[in-house]
Design an enzyme around this catalytic site. Structure first.
Site, PDB file in Angstrom:
ATOM      1  N   ASP A  37       0.881  -1.124   0.069  1.00 38.37           N
ATOM      2  CA  ASP A  37       0.015  -0.055   0.197  1.00 38.37           C
ATOM      3  C   ASP A  37       0.898   1.177   0.140  1.00 38.37           C
ATOM      4  OD1 ASP A  37       0.812  -0.948   2.377  1.00 38.37           O
ATOM      5  OD2 ASP A  37      -1.156  -0.932   3.221  1.00 38.37           O
ATOM      6  N   GLU A  93      -5.890   3.002   3.585  1.00 40.29           N
ATOM      7  CA  GLU A  93      -6.348   3.768   4.817  1.00 40.29           C
ATOM      8  C   GLU A  93      -7.817   4.096   4.768  1.00 40.29           C
ATOM      9  OE1 GLU A  93      -4.750   3.575   7.556  1.00 40.29           O
ATOM     10  OE2 GLU A  93      -2.670   3.562   7.068  1.00 40.29           O
TER      11      GLU A  93
END
Length: 381
Positions: free
Chosen positions: A73, A132
């Site tokens: 990520d 997130e």
């Protein structure tokens, strides 16, 4: 091939320029620039117009029997950094407070290794935006990013862990991360004068009853061995002390270690809301949004193989970990493609999402070595 010094330099550059979910444009360009310097003989780089900050790289294997995926990520958090580091965030109010800069550095190290040492199997590297928030993994999957030659047969990914020693690998069979669901509840009744409650319908009282009853779901409807969490973190109602509130609004989150448990809790919340609506003659609306944040449920066979390798490798400190109630959208990809998520220790006193998170950078090369070793081993087994 990137050296440890290179990787630390890259990590610090990424750390200085964090960007929020779906806005990782500078990060995207920096990653592409780094990757462009790798040996391109066996690499194919792909971007997604519909998800413009995502990057996919395919490494062609020499004698492929499978395609192995690896995901990292790339987004940051709306946190104001308080580390005092010379390479602290230059973007006010934004920080790599969850260690995604470490994740990216490790992924680049692994990719640079296989760019120079052609793997036997095909590899897919996914530099994923929006972990997130906005569930970037789910977005990419629904955009058919993983079709045909770009579909892994199995998927792996890591998350840094400040509670583990730097460079240690942590994993477990079953669920590593809980799934999460956002809960929004709206109450509508009738406002009025504080002195005449009989002529109004007080939504502060209705919301309070709802909150009290919700607490019994985990304590009385959830198997204690399985576990679950309901946290209602926000309550809004009323405007002044002497006016009965016509409306109330609650926001919270659900955490569960299996999708079945999350859906069970969802159903009980709806049942409680319906009961409150009937009891208080009010309108109660429940909105539940899980998106791509499913439980990270590790594949049994692949994870057993991963753990066995890590345990048997004397150069790796392996630690069997307990499940965590934090969420991770890699769970969505693992619900579609079998795989394993694991921890990389970064030995720090501060916790994830903290303004003072300072990972031990020695973990980066240790992570690269563990993952390249495992992938090479996997190709032979």
């Amino acid at each position: 091939m990137l050296t440890e010094t290179d990787l630390i330099t890259i990590r610090r550059e990424l750390h200085q320029h964090p960007e929020l979910a779906l806005h990782e444009t500078e990060t995207h360009e920096r990653l592409l620039t780094i990757i462009a310097d790798f040996n391109q003989t066996h690499l194919q780089v792909r971007t997604l117009p519909e998800l413009p900050t995502a990057i996919l790289i395919r490494v062609t294997g020499s004698a492929p029997q499978r395609t192995i995926g690896y995901r990292t990520d790339i987004d940051a958090l709306p946190v104001t950094e308080a580390t005092g580091l010379a390479y602290a965030s230059q973007n006010p109010g934004i920080m790599h407070a969850c260690g995604h800069d470490v994740h990216m550095a490790v992924a680049l190290g692994v990719l640079s290794y296989f760019a120079e040492h052609q793997p036997q199997d095909n590899l897919i590297f996914f530099f994923q935006p929006a972990e997130e928030s906005e569930n970037g993994g789910k977005l990419a999957y629904e955009m058919n990013a993983f079709e045909a030659d770009w579909r892994p047969d199995e998927f792996y990914g890591l998350h840094d862990n400040p509670d583990l020693p730097a460079g240690a690998i942590g994993c477990r069979m079953g669920t590593l991360f809980a799934g999460t669901t956002e809960v929004n509840v709206d109450f509508t009744g009738k406002g009025g004068h504080a002195a005449y409650p009989q002529d109004a319908n007080d939504m502060v009282v209705a919301a309070a009853a709802f909150i009290s009853q919700i607490q019994t779901i985990v304590s009385r409807n959830v198997d204690p061995i399985e576990g679950g969490v309901i946290t209602l973190g926000k309550l809004e109602a009323g405007t002044i002390r002497n006016v009965i509130a016509e409306t109330a609004h609650i926001e919270g989150t659900i955490r569960g270690l299996t999708q079945t448990m999350i859906e069970h809790i969802d159903d009980r919340i709806r049942d409680v809301a319906a009961g409150i609506a009937r009891s208080f003659n009010a309108e109660v609306t429940v909105s539940l949004n899980q998106g791509g944040y499913l439980p990270v449920e590790n594949d049994p066979a692949l994870t057993a193989n991963f753990i066995n390798y890590m345990k048997e490798n004397e150069s790796i400190e392996f630690i069997e970990t307990a499940p965590a109630m934090t969420g991770e959208d890699f769970g969505y990809l693992l619900s579609k493609i079998p795989g394993t998520m694991f921890w990389l220790g970064v030995g720090d006193d501060a916790q994830l999402h903290s303004a003072t998170l300072t990972p031990d950078e020695s973990a980066i090369q240790a992570g690269v070595d563990a993952i390249t070793g495992f992938m090479t081993y996997r190709m032979l087994h």
